[in-house]
Motif scaffolding. Structure first.
Motif, PDB file in Angstrom:
ATOM      1  N   PHE A 193       0.833  -1.206   0.000  1.00  0.00           N
ATOM      2  CA  PHE A 193       0.000   0.000   0.000  1.00  0.00           C
ATOM      3  C   PHE A 193       0.869   1.258   0.000  1.00  0.00           C
ATOM      4  N   ILE A 194       1.877   1.259   0.834  1.00  0.00           N
ATOM      5  CA  ILE A 194       2.795   2.412   0.879  1.00  0.00           C
ATOM      6  C   ILE A 194       3.478   2.594  -0.464  1.00  0.00           C
ATOM      7  N   ASP A 195       3.835   1.483  -1.107  1.00  0.00           N
ATOM      8  CA  ASP A 195       4.456   1.560  -2.429  1.00  0.00           C
ATOM      9  C   ASP A 195       3.504   2.196  -3.445  1.00  0.00           C
ATOM     10  N   ILE A 196       2.211   1.866  -3.330  1.00  0.00           N
ATOM     11  CA  ILE A 196       1.213   2.486  -4.215  1.00  0.00           C
ATOM     12  C   ILE A 196       1.168   3.995  -3.986  1.00  0.00           C
ATOM     13  N   LEU A 197       1.197   4.406  -2.720  1.00  0.00           N
ATOM     14  CA  LEU A 197       1.142   5.830  -2.399  1.00  0.00           C
ATOM     15  C   LEU A 197       2.337   6.587  -2.973  1.00  0.00           C
ATOM     16  N   THR A 198       3.509   5.973  -2.927  1.00  0.00           N
ATOM     17  CA  THR A 198       4.700   6.660  -3.424  1.00  0.00           C
ATOM     18  C   THR A 198       4.630   6.929  -4.925  1.00  0.00           C
ATOM     19  N   LYS A 199       3.824   6.165  -5.641  1.00  0.00           N
ATOM     20  CA  LYS A 199       3.733   6.317  -7.093  1.00  0.00           C
ATOM     21  C   LYS A 199       2.617   7.260  -7.521  1.00  0.00           C
ATOM     22  N   LYS A 211       6.953   8.883   3.569  1.00  0.00           N
ATOM     23  CA  LYS A 211       8.174   8.287   4.133  1.00  0.00           C
ATOM     24  C   LYS A 211       7.988   7.986   5.623  1.00  0.00           C
ATOM     25  N   THR A 212       7.247   8.873   6.302  1.00  0.00           N
ATOM     26  CA  THR A 212       6.974   8.640   7.717  1.00  0.00           C
ATOM     27  C   THR A 212       6.094   7.410   7.892  1.00  0.00           C
ATOM     28  N   LEU A 213       5.072   7.281   7.050  1.00  0.00           N
ATOM     29  CA  LEU A 213       4.196   6.107   7.116  1.00  0.00           C
ATOM     30  C   LEU A 213       4.982   4.827   6.877  1.00  0.00           C
ATOM     31  N   ALA A 214       5.933   4.886   5.964  1.00  0.00           N
ATOM     32  CA  ALA A 214       6.726   3.697   5.614  1.00  0.00           C
ATOM     33  C   ALA A 214       7.584   3.220   6.781  1.00  0.00           C
ATOM     34  N   GLN A 215       7.865   4.116   7.716  1.00  0.00           N
ATOM     35  CA  GLN A 215       8.705   3.757   8.857  1.00  0.00           C
ATOM     36  C   GLN A 215       7.910   3.101   9.984  1.00  0.00           C
ATOM     37  N   HIS A 216       6.586   3.015   9.799  1.00  0.00           N
ATOM     38  CA  HIS A 216       5.733   2.479  10.861  1.00  0.00           C
ATOM     39  C   HIS A 216       4.950   1.271  10.346  1.00  0.00           C
ATOM     40  N   SER A 217       4.180   0.668  11.256  1.00  0.00           N
ATOM     41  CA  SER A 217       3.436  -0.546  10.911  1.00  0.00           C
ATOM     42  C   SER A 217       1.970  -0.228  10.637  1.00  0.00           C
ATOM     43  N   ASP A 218       1.260  -1.241  10.155  1.00  0.00           N
ATOM     44  CA  ASP A 218      -0.154  -1.086   9.839  1.00  0.00           C
ATOM     45  C   ASP A 218      -1.018  -1.067  11.088  1.00  0.00           C
TER      46      ASP A 218
END
Length: 425
Positions: A193-199, A211-218
């Motif tokens: 999901f985070i990968d989708i957001l980055t695109k 990037k902050t979201l990517a450093q945390h968990s679901d």
């Protein structure tokens, strides 16, 4: 038996519903279904049936050369019809197309989604039909006539969401199919999901937030430092009412990561982190902490299997269809109104707002065993996926098990409804 499905051309939802039902037919029987619609070919692409199984009908719009308009008023408008222009060549052609298509393809039963005019046409030419009954207060004479003329009523939502305003005879004549879910819904992990957001296109600050979201968990309960993810889902039938709330949403949740899916006014984009269009919102539903949306049938059907807390802001629609659906969701503890949401936001942190919403929904739910807010999102969705479309699958399969519509009506449908017509041979 050979089935005809009339799909209304306002929006793509009716054709999409036909496609979902077709997917539940045994493969050997798929060719027995024909869809009748005047929706343009570029407005929706069927996934289950071929173009050869579709009868494209002429339009039914009013014309300057009509003898009488579609809604002619007192003394000229039949009470059993909503819309009936007189002397309209397109509608005359359309009627011939319907009748000829039913005859040429040996249709045994029509499913009408939706049109009281087509319902009355079918009854007049002695074609058995089932009528798709949508949410809302449909107590006007045309709808009541269409309901009475049908062998039965198909309801594309769970019985627990039925409006208290619905008369008992209509409830008893209804076959509740529950919400239809699409097959092969994507199962994307949080990292995916985070990968989708980055695109997706976003501004500089949003990139930092991703990037902050990517450093945390679901798991928002365990990871107390992750920003809340709020997704706002809008359709093309009307988005202005939800857009008008975005400034308030940002005010009470200044640190949340807000995603807008669907149309958005340019002057509202600064209230969200990402504004985009996607073909499938399922992943956003699964990985959000909070959803804001209207109450269209297809949208609610997508959201309903998930435990993601929901704030509903119903659009103004005919027959109060979205308002009554919102009321039912709120009563069942599956959603909050906008005002209920705002009542949870006074002098509290975003984390406390989220917990207050979960507590409020959990306390409202009358059935603890099936309350999704007592479980985590993945567990709840997994549990419901195994049961999805069971009622609709049973219904569609039944259509393949009888040699005639009379046998199916008497031996399958009537026992399901627990009804017997006053006069039946």
């Amino acid at each position: 038996m050979r089935i005809g499905y009339y799909a209304h051309h306002h929006g793509s939802g009716h054709c999409r519903q036909a496609d979902k039902l077709a997917a539940l037919l045994p493969s050997a029987w798929l060719q027995s279904l024909t869809v009748f619609t005047s929706l343009d070919t570029d407005a929706y692409t069927f996934k289950t049936i071929t173009e050869a199984q579709i009868v494209r009908l002429s339009p039914e719009d009013e014309r300057l050369d009509d003898v009488l308009p579609g809604r002619a008023g007192q003394y000229w408008q039949p009470e059993c019809l909503h819309y009936s222009p007189v002397g309209n060549p397109d509608i005359q052609t359309r009627s011939w197309q319907l009748l000829d298509g039913m005859r040429q393809r040996n249709i045994d039963l029509m499913i009408i989604d939706v049109s009281v005019e087509v319902a009355m046409f079918c009854r007049a030419v002695s074609m058995p039909y089932l009528y798709v009954r949508l949410a809302g207060n449909r107590d006007d004479a045309p709808h009541l006539n269409a309901f009475a003329g049908a062998l039965g009523l198909l309801v594309p939502y769970p019985q627990v969401l039925e409006s208290a305003m619905t008369p008992n005879w209509i409830r008893q004549k209804s076959l509740y199919l529950d919400f239809l879910t699409s097959a092969n819904a994507p199962n994307v992990t949080y990292d995916g999901f985070i990968d989708i957001l980055t695109k997706l296109p976003s501004h500089t600050n949003a990139c930092k937030s991703i990037k902050t979201l990517a450093q945390h968990s679901d798991d928002i309960k365990k990871d107390k430092c992750r920003p809340l993810i709020v997704t706002v889902i809008k359709g093309y039938g009307g988005h202005e009412a939800i857009d008008a709330k975005l400034s308030e949403l940002r005010h009470v949740m200044p640190n949340a990561f807000i995603i807008s899916l669907g149309p958005i006014d340019d002057d509202k984009r600064n209230y969200v982190d990402i504004a985009t269009h996607v073909s499938d919102v399922t992943t956003f539903i699964a990985h959000s902490d909070l959803l804001l949306m209207a109450c269209g049938l297809n949208s609610i059907a997508q959201v309903y299997p998930y435990a993601t807390p929901l704030i509903v802001l119903p659009d103004d629609r005919p027959h109060q269809e979205q308002e009554l659906m919102a009321d039912a969701l709120i009563t069942q503890g599956r959603a909050l109104s906008w005002q209920q949401f705002m009542n949870q936001t006074s002098n509290t942190s975003e984390r406390e707002i989220h917990q207050n919403i979960l507590s409020s929904l959990s306390n409202t739910s009358k059935d603890i065993d099936t309350n999704p807010y007592k479980q985590n999102k993945d567990q709840y969705h997994c549990q419901n996926s195994g049961q999805s479309n069971a009622a609709a699958h049973t219904f569609m399969t039944s259509l393949t098990q009888y040699s005639s519509i009379k046998l199916w009506f008497q031996q399958w449908l009537l026992p399901q409804l627990d009804l017997i017509p006053e006069r039946i041979k």
